[in-house]
Design an enzyme around this catalytic site. Structure first.
Site, PDB file in Angstrom:
ATOM      1  N   GLY A 197       0.883  -1.107  -0.025  1.00  0.00           N
ATOM      2  CA  GLY A 197      -0.112   0.177  -0.061  1.00  0.00           C
ATOM      3  C   GLY A 197       0.804   1.236  -0.116  1.00  0.00           C
ATOM      4  CG  ASP A 198       3.400   4.536   1.856  1.00  0.00           C
ATOM      5  OD1 ASP A 198       3.933   4.980   0.900  1.00  0.00           O
ATOM      6  OD2 ASP A 198       3.667   5.298   2.665  1.00  0.00           O
ATOM      7  CG  PHE A 199       6.702  -1.692  -1.722  1.00  0.00           C
ATOM      8  CD1 PHE A 199       6.733  -2.810  -0.665  1.00  0.00           C
ATOM      9  CD2 PHE A 199       7.671  -1.939  -2.780  1.00  0.00           C
ATOM     10  CE1 PHE A 199       7.600  -3.687  -0.850  1.00  0.00           C
ATOM     11  CE2 PHE A 199       8.854  -2.845  -2.721  1.00  0.00           C
ATOM     12  CZ  PHE A 199       8.493  -3.645  -1.559  1.00  0.00           C
ATOM     13  CB  SER A 200       7.796   4.746  -0.095  1.00  0.00           C
ATOM     14  OG  SER A 200       7.796   4.872   1.255  1.00  0.00           O
TER      15      SER A 200
END
Length: 271
Positions: A197-200
């Protein structure tokens, strides 16, 4: 994130009484990188005690912290994650205390060792394939585009979208224009997997050259694989277009779907 100090030393904040006893003796630093809306502290320097992270949310952010706790409990069966040490929920607040994964973020490693970029991207691609291979039938969380669009619209209507933080391609755009242009990219056929979902780069931890875990899993759920690919691809653009290209090659996609990529980048502007 290189232009800001990643954390700032701070005094011990006022805590829920159930946390007090466990946290005496630690030094405290407040995180300046996370964009979740929660307040995040790193606890360190206590003799013979592990380094910890404490996340605190109030109001609607307390729900986000609760979501992360639930997802940590579930995802730890499949992926290397921080361990929950304590969780407290009151009507107005949520406190999540976890172990720290030792090491540095992928962003920090790419900054410090630019010649290792290809090896880092290869490790990221393998890790992402591992996450996306978790059977969808095992995942109890939905994060598909219908769900996320509803969240995005609610945030837009309530004035919660920060237009000053838009990517350069949309610099100066009003929020409503992003919403309109994003919908021009619909429909498309979903390719559903379990996503982070927030693969930063700031949510992926390396130690001694190896990718050993991920953090900030509050958005984990079933969604199109481009939810993760788009965010990581965008982060790598700060370093080199060649690393962006290599990501898809090592992940196993010969012809990236730029329509899906742009849709998910625009969707992320609302969060």
């Amino acid at each position: 994130m290189s232009h800001i100090q990643r954390e700032t030393s701070c005094s011990r904040p006022r805590l829920n009484s159930n946390l007090d006893a466990d946290l005496y003796g630690y030094k405290w630093a407040r995180d300046n990188v996370g964009q979740s809306g929660a307040t995040i502290y790193r606890l360190y320097g206590k003799p013979d005690a592990p380094e910890l992270f404490l996340k605190h949310g109030k109001g609607s952010v307390a729900n986000d912290v609760t979501d992360e706790m639930v997802r940590l409990n579930w995802l730890t069966e499949f992926m290397p994650l921080p361990t929950i040490k304590h969780f407290i929920r009151t009507p107005d607040d949520a406190w999540l205390l976890t172990t720290a994964i030792p090491g540095k973020t992928a962003f920090q490693v790419l900054e410090e060792y630019p010649d290792s970029g290809e090896n880092i991207v290869d490790a990221l691609a393998v890790f992402l394939r591992r996450l996306h291979s978790i059977p969808v039938c095992n995942c109890p969380f939905n994060s598909d585009r219908v769900f996320r669009l509803a969240q995005a619209q609610s945030r837009m209507n309530n004035g919660l979208v920060d237009a000053s933080d838009f990517d350069d391609e949309r610099n100066g755009w009003p929020v409503e224009q992003v919403w309109k242009e994003m919908h021009k990219l619909l429909p498309f056929s979903p390719d559903s997997v379990v996503t982070h979902g927030d693969f930063s780069l700031d949510n992926l931890i390396f130690d001694e050259g190896k990718l050993i875990g991920c953090i900030d899993v509050g958005r984990v759920g079933i969604a199109d694989r481009y939810q993760d690919l788009a965010i990581l691809w965008n982060c790598l653009g700060e370093f080199s277009p060649s690393l962006q290209k290599r990501l898809f090659q090592k992940y196993g996609i010969d012809n990236p779907d730029m329509n899906k990529l742009q849709f998910h980048l625009m969707l992320d502007e609302f969060f």
